[in-house]
Scaffold this motif. Structure first.
Motif, PDB file in Angstrom:
ATOM      1  N   MET A   1      14.014 -10.636   7.330  1.00 32.87           N
ATOM      2  CA  MET A   1      12.945 -10.022   8.087  1.00 32.87           C
ATOM      3  C   MET A   1      11.851 -11.056   8.290  1.00 32.87           C
ATOM      4  SD  MET A   1      11.358  -6.284   7.819  1.00 32.87           S
ATOM      5  CE  MET A   1      13.015  -5.781   8.057  1.00 32.87           C
ATOM      6  N   ASP A   2      11.369 -11.156   9.511  1.00 32.35           N
ATOM      7  CA  ASP A   2      10.354 -12.167   9.790  1.00 32.35           C
ATOM      8  C   ASP A   2       8.953 -11.635   9.533  1.00 32.35           C
ATOM      9  OD1 ASP A   2       9.442 -10.696  12.019  1.00 32.35           O
ATOM     10  OD2 ASP A   2      10.894 -11.659  13.332  1.00 32.35           O
ATOM     11  N   GLY A   3       7.974 -12.492   9.656  1.00 26.72           N
ATOM     12  CA  GLY A   3       6.593 -12.128   9.384  1.00 26.72           C
ATOM     13  C   GLY A   3       6.047 -11.065  10.305  1.00 26.72           C
ATOM     14  N   LEU A   4       6.583 -10.960  11.524  1.00 22.42           N
ATOM     15  CA  LEU A   4       6.084  -9.956  12.455  1.00 22.42           C
ATOM     16  C   LEU A   4       6.318  -8.548  11.943  1.00 22.42           C
ATOM     17  CD1 LEU A   4       7.158 -11.388  15.918  1.00 22.42           C
ATOM     18  CD2 LEU A   4       4.874 -11.346  14.913  1.00 22.42           C
ATOM     19  N   SER A   5       7.394  -8.321  11.196  1.00 18.53           N
ATOM     20  CA  SER A   5       7.678  -6.979  10.693  1.00 18.53           C
ATOM     21  C   SER A   5       6.702  -6.571   9.599  1.00 18.53           C
ATOM     22  CB  SER A   5       9.104  -6.892  10.169  1.00 18.53           C
ATOM     23  OG  SER A   5       9.256  -7.753   9.071  1.00 18.53           O
ATOM     24  N   ARG A   6       5.982  -7.542   9.055  1.00 19.03           N
ATOM     25  CA  ARG A   6       5.033  -7.239   7.991  1.00 19.03           C
ATOM     26  C   ARG A   6       3.590  -7.148   8.492  1.00 19.03           C
ATOM     27  NH1 ARG A   6       8.843 -10.528   5.697  1.00 19.03           N
ATOM     28  NH2 ARG A   6       7.678 -12.414   6.023  1.00 19.03           N
ATOM     29  N   VAL A   7       3.406  -7.214   9.814  1.00 22.05           N
ATOM     30  CA  VAL A   7       2.063  -7.087  10.362  1.00 22.05           C
ATOM     31  C   VAL A   7       1.569  -5.669  10.080  1.00 22.05           C
ATOM     32  CG1 VAL A   7       0.716  -7.053  12.489  1.00 22.05           C
ATOM     33  CG2 VAL A   7       2.451  -8.818  12.139  1.00 22.05           C
ATOM     34  N   GLU A   8       0.386  -5.592   9.525  1.00 25.31           N
ATOM     35  CA  GLU A   8      -0.173  -4.286   9.183  1.00 25.31           C
ATOM     36  C   GLU A   8      -0.911  -3.701  10.381  1.00 25.31           C
ATOM     37  OE1 GLU A   8       0.678  -2.930   6.331  1.00 25.31           O
ATOM     38  OE2 GLU A   8       1.625  -4.770   5.652  1.00 25.31           O
ATOM     39  N   SER A   9      -0.894  -2.395  10.477  1.00 23.56           N
ATOM     40  CA  SER A   9      -1.616  -1.686  11.525  1.00 23.56           C
ATOM     41  C   SER A   9      -2.380  -0.546  10.868  1.00 23.56           C
ATOM     42  CB  SER A   9      -0.626  -1.149  12.564  1.00 23.56           C
ATOM     43  OG  SER A   9      -0.004   0.026  12.093  1.00 23.56           O
ATOM     44  N   PRO A  10      -3.275   0.081  11.613  1.00 18.86           N
ATOM     45  CA  PRO A  10      -3.981   1.234  11.038  1.00 18.86           C
ATOM     46  C   PRO A  10      -3.038   2.373  10.653  1.00 18.86           C
ATOM     47  CG  PRO A  10      -5.083   0.487  13.031  1.00 18.86           C
ATOM     48  CD  PRO A  10      -3.784  -0.268  12.935  1.00 18.86           C
ATOM     49  N   GLN A  11      -1.833   2.389  11.220  1.00 26.16           N
ATOM     50  CA  GLN A  11      -0.879   3.449  10.905  1.00 26.16           C
ATOM     51  C   GLN A  11       0.075   3.064   9.772  1.00 26.16           C
ATOM     52  OE1 GLN A  11      -1.179   2.224  14.155  1.00 26.16           O
ATOM     53  NE2 GLN A  11      -2.521   3.826  14.935  1.00 26.16           N
ATOM     54  N   THR A  12      -0.116   1.884   9.191  1.00 24.58           N
ATOM     55  CA  THR A  12       0.682   1.508   8.023  1.00 24.58           C
ATOM     56  C   THR A  12       0.250   2.381   6.854  1.00 24.58           C
ATOM     57  OG1 THR A  12       0.984  -0.765   8.769  1.00 24.58           O
ATOM     58  CG2 THR A  12       1.216  -0.368   6.410  1.00 24.58           C
ATOM     59  N   VAL A  13       1.227   2.893   6.134  1.00 28.76           N
ATOM     60  CA  VAL A  13       0.971   3.778   5.000  1.00 28.76           C
ATOM     61  C   VAL A  13       1.579   3.132   3.759  1.00 28.76           C
ATOM     62  CG1 VAL A  13       1.390   6.061   4.022  1.00 28.76           C
ATOM     63  CG2 VAL A  13       1.009   5.814   6.489  1.00 28.76           C
ATOM     64  N   ARG A  14       0.815   3.114   2.696  1.00 32.46           N
ATOM     65  CA  ARG A  14       1.304   2.564   1.429  1.00 32.46           C
ATOM     66  C   ARG A  14       1.320   3.661   0.371  1.00 32.46           C
ATOM     67  NH1 ARG A  14       1.877  -2.693   1.363  1.00 32.46           N
ATOM     68  NH2 ARG A  14       0.924  -3.938   2.986  1.00 32.46           N
ATOM     69  N   THR A  15       2.374   3.648  -0.419  1.00 41.68           N
ATOM     70  CA  THR A  15       2.459   4.514  -1.582  1.00 41.68           C
ATOM     71  C   THR A  15       2.608   3.590  -2.784  1.00 41.68           C
ATOM     72  OG1 THR A  15       4.879   4.709  -1.635  1.00 41.68           O
ATOM     73  CG2 THR A  15       3.683   6.242  -0.181  1.00 41.68           C
ATOM     74  N   SER A  16       2.830   4.150  -3.940  1.00 39.92           N
ATOM     75  CA  SER A  16       2.955   3.289  -5.121  1.00 39.92           C
ATOM     76  C   SER A  16       4.158   2.359  -5.034  1.00 39.92           C
ATOM     77  CB  SER A  16       3.038   4.139  -6.391  1.00 39.92           C
ATOM     78  OG  SER A  16       4.180   4.964  -6.361  1.00 39.92           O
ATOM     79  N   ARG A  17       5.244   2.784  -4.357  1.00 37.46           N
ATOM     80  CA  ARG A  17       6.446   1.952  -4.307  1.00 37.46           C
ATOM     81  C   ARG A  17       6.873   1.539  -2.912  1.00 37.46           C
ATOM     82  NH1 ARG A  17      11.097   5.049  -7.051  1.00 37.46           N
ATOM     83  NH2 ARG A  17      10.371   6.682  -5.661  1.00 37.46           N
TER      84      ARG A  17
END
Length: 177
Positions: A1-17
């Motif tokens: 997976m390249d760096g573009l797939s890890r670009v964060e957006s306001p709709q990115t959601v994080r949980t503990s895992r």
């Protein structure tokens, strides 16, 4: 997976895992593999997809995000960014409303990832997207999905037949403030 797939957006959601990212072009290969796998996607509405259908759906998913502010997330393991599957909030083609969908790789099952991703998507839908009602549809014989939905507090409210199979409609109502 390249760096573009890890670009964060306001709709990115994080949980503990987990990290849930809106799907984009960098997810095409992962989505093609997932949606073409019978064990991972065979029970989804319209079943497995050929690569050209996955590419069309990805374009539609990106347009849906732009228009609605919610949609399909790629689910990644936070520890190593491994692609686990998808979770989505999308309009049902039958007009029943906005529906929760999830499909994860079979080898990830039994670890609570679907439950964690679905819980995060429902919270996003009710809180950030201001959705008063979110439904989910499960085959009566899909006990694993039904267990996830019931554990999340969704309740069965109706049923309907599809291709001779009883489908159950679950709902989550936004909590009163």
């Amino acid at each position: 997976m390249d760096g573009l797939s890890r670009v964060e957006s306001p709709q990115t959601v994080r949980t503990s895992r987990l990290t849930l990212r809106p799907v984009g072009p960098a997810h095409l290969a992962d989505l093609t593999a997932l949606k073409g796998d019978e064990a991972a996607f065979g029970l989804m509405l319209n079943g497995i997809r050929p690569p050209e259908a996955v590419a069309r759906e990805l374009a539609d998913d990106m347009a849906f995000w732009a228009a609605r502010g919610y949609g399909t997330w790629a689910v990644h393991l936070a520890a190593d960014d491994a692609f686990l599957g998808i979770v989505a909030l999308s309009e049902r083609p039958d007009g029943r409303g906005v529906a929760l969908r999830f499909a994860l790789w079979p080898h990830t099952r039994g670890r609570g990832y679907a439950r964690e991703a679905a819980r995060a998507a429902i919270a996003f839908g009710h809180q950030q997207a201001d959705l008063p009602r979110i439904i989910a549809i499960a085959r009566e014989d899909n006990l694993a999905s039904r267990a996830v939905l019931e554990d999340l507090g969704l309740r069965a409210v109706e049923d309907f037949p599809r291709d001779g199979i009883r489908m159950l409609v679950y709902e989550s109502l936004r909590p009163a403030e």
